[in-house]
Enzyme design. Structure first.
Site, PDB file in Angstrom:
ATOM      1  N   GLY A  76      12.321  -7.377  20.697  1.00  0.00           N
ATOM      2  CA  GLY A  76      13.772  -7.382  20.843  1.00  0.00           C
ATOM      3  C   GLY A  76      14.448  -7.733  19.541  1.00  0.00           C
TER       4      GLY A  76
ATOM      5  N   GLN B 154      20.957 -10.010  18.665  1.00  0.00           N
ATOM      6  CA  GLN B 154      21.770 -10.929  17.877  1.00  0.00           C
ATOM      7  C   GLN B 154      20.921 -11.795  16.955  1.00  0.00           C
ATOM      8  OE1 GLN B 154      23.668 -14.052  20.131  1.00  0.00           O
ATOM      9  NE2 GLN B 154      25.336 -14.262  18.666  1.00  0.00           N
ATOM     10  N   LEU B 155      19.672 -12.078  17.330  1.00  0.00           N
ATOM     11  CA  LEU B 155      18.902 -13.095  16.635  1.00  0.00           C
ATOM     12  C   LEU B 155      17.762 -12.557  15.781  1.00  0.00           C
ATOM     13  CD1 LEU B 155      18.683 -15.611  19.598  1.00  0.00           C
ATOM     14  CD2 LEU B 155      20.198 -15.752  17.621  1.00  0.00           C
TER      15      LEU B 155
ATOM     16  N   ASP C  43      11.565  -3.108  18.591  1.00  0.00           N
ATOM     17  CA  ASP C  43      12.640  -2.917  19.571  1.00  0.00           C
ATOM     18  C   ASP C  43      12.529  -1.500  20.097  1.00  0.00           C
ATOM     19  OD1 ASP C  43      15.135  -3.106  21.064  1.00  0.00           O
ATOM     20  OD2 ASP C  43      15.680  -4.708  19.674  1.00  0.00           O
TER      21      ASP C  43
ATOM     22  N   TYR D 149      19.841 -14.034  34.923  1.00  0.00           N
ATOM     23  CA  TYR D 149      19.528 -14.416  33.547  1.00  0.00           C
ATOM     24  C   TYR D 149      18.947 -15.826  33.511  1.00  0.00           C
ATOM     25  CZ  TYR D 149      20.553 -15.589  28.614  1.00  0.00           C
ATOM     26  OH  TYR D 149      20.479 -15.989  27.310  1.00  0.00           O
TER      27      TYR D 149
END
Length: 382
Positions: free
Chosen positions: A62, A66-67, A88, A202
């Protein structure tokens, strides 16, 4: 072995893979496809880790979220570009290829992930693949597929990477979140160990990951590590469906239109963190010797603020900013079930965690960075 015993063993194997109920409805799931890593789980063998002097070779799943890209940059500076591989299923920007190794890889494809780990001699696995809170509530089936179970008996998301980390004795990191807590958890502050019981898919998936990793650590010696991140604020990645994303969008709006419409109440207090602190915490945590860790899952904290407090701090720099409120019931309900503050005493004591950014530093850095970005793109700055 008698037939009845063989059937019982096969059913037990299905149960341990979390597939018993799905095996009844997925005709292609045969017993012969299951014995992936059962030998490690069934044995008393424990992981034997590489020497701490060895340079880690890191795989980040992934990695385009964002990270991932930012973490890869930090690790590449420390350990060498070739030692950190991003993966990814999304198409990366051209600069991602030029900055270091990138491989298209799906966390649901166990065979491919295993090949990447073996071929590249991976020793650290960072698992960032997940759907965020509000997006997950809008598409629960997809969130469950990516965050927890996967689409078939042999292709699972979190379970794939856990199995591979166990098989290859990897140092395994997965982030957790403020979303791992629920309305029955202490909110101000939330300690590392308490009742959690989240009410989003989540959050449920994150608690599942925490508990599975800790179980494999205590049972088999897996070097499992997990940090509960606050809301992470970054200029590099646009908001992606999280409940705390207003705290990113407001900066873009302040410098473009001068108006931000917030979907949370003005007094909704949540823990937040600048992305550079988040990356640094992750790297420092991964580098910490196991002997210093009293826990496997830690809270990390930096600051807590409300939309109104954030707006007031931005208005010190941009007095013209106007903020209005149009509540999103889904995200407000989620936020109301989350902690207002994190207690990160254990992280500070065990491995010296300390943030560099408070609210004033965060606002000044975000405004400067977004203004520079808009100027470089030829966009107007309000």
């Amino acid at each position: 072995m008698q037939l009845g015993v063989r059937v019982c063993v096969a059913i037990l194997g299905l149960f341990r893979q979390g597939c018993l109920s799905r095996a009844r409805i997925l005709p292609h799931c045969s017993f012969s496809s299951l014995p992936r890593q059962m030998s490690k789980w069934d044995s008393h063998e424990t992981c034997s880790l590489p020497s701490p002097q060895d340079k880690p070779r890191v795989l980040i799943t992934g990695g385009l979220g964002q990270l991932g890209v930012g973490l890869a940059q930090i690790l590449r500076k420390q350990y060498g570009t070739e030692n950190v591989i991003l993966t990814d299923i999304k198409k990366p920007a051209p600069h991602v290829f030029s900055n270091g190794p990138f491989v298209y890889a799906d966390v649901l494809d166990y065979k491919h992930l295993r090949e990447l780990i073996v071929t590249n001699g991976i020793t650290w696995l960072v698992h960032y693949s997940a759907l965020l809170s509000a997006v997950g509530e809008a598409n629960m089936a997809l969130a469950r597929k990516i965050n927890i179970t996967g689409c078939s008996v042999v292709h699972t998301g979190l379970h794939n990477v856990l199995d591979l980390a166990l098989e290859h004795c990897l140092r395994f990191f997965v982030p957790s979140t403020i979303g791992a807590f629920g309305p029955s958890s202490p909110r101000d502050p939330a300690p590392d160990l308490c009742v959690q019981r989240p009410r989003t898919i989540y959050g449920v998936s994150k608690v599942h990951g925490e508990l599975m990793g800790e179980y494999l650590h205590h049972k088999y010696g897996l070097d499992f590590r997990c940090l509960r991140y606050p809301g992470v604020i970054s200029v590099n990645t646009p908001p992606g469906g999280g409940t705390t994303d207003y705290a990113v969008q407001i900066f873009h709006d302040a410098l473009s239109t001068g108006h931000h419409e917030c979907y949370l109440r003005p007094d909704t207090r949540l823990p937040m963190m600048h992305i550079s602190d988040c990356h640094r915490a992750t790297v420092e945590f991964m580098q910490t010797p196991e002997s210093q860790l009293s826990l496997r899952t830690y809270n990390i904290a930096a600051m807590s603020f409300t939309p109104d407090e954030l707006a007031q701090e931005i208005q010190k720099h941009l007095p013209h900013l106007k903020v209005t409120y149009s509540l999103d019931p889904v995200r407000q309900t989620i936020a109301d079930s989350w902690p207002m503050r994190f207690d990160d005493t254990n992280a500070r004591r065990d491995w010296g965690w300390a943030p560099a950014f408070g609210l004033e530093e965060l606002v000044a850095d975000m405004l400067r960075s977004i203004e520079d970005m808009r100027v470089s793109q030829g966009l107007p700055v309000n």
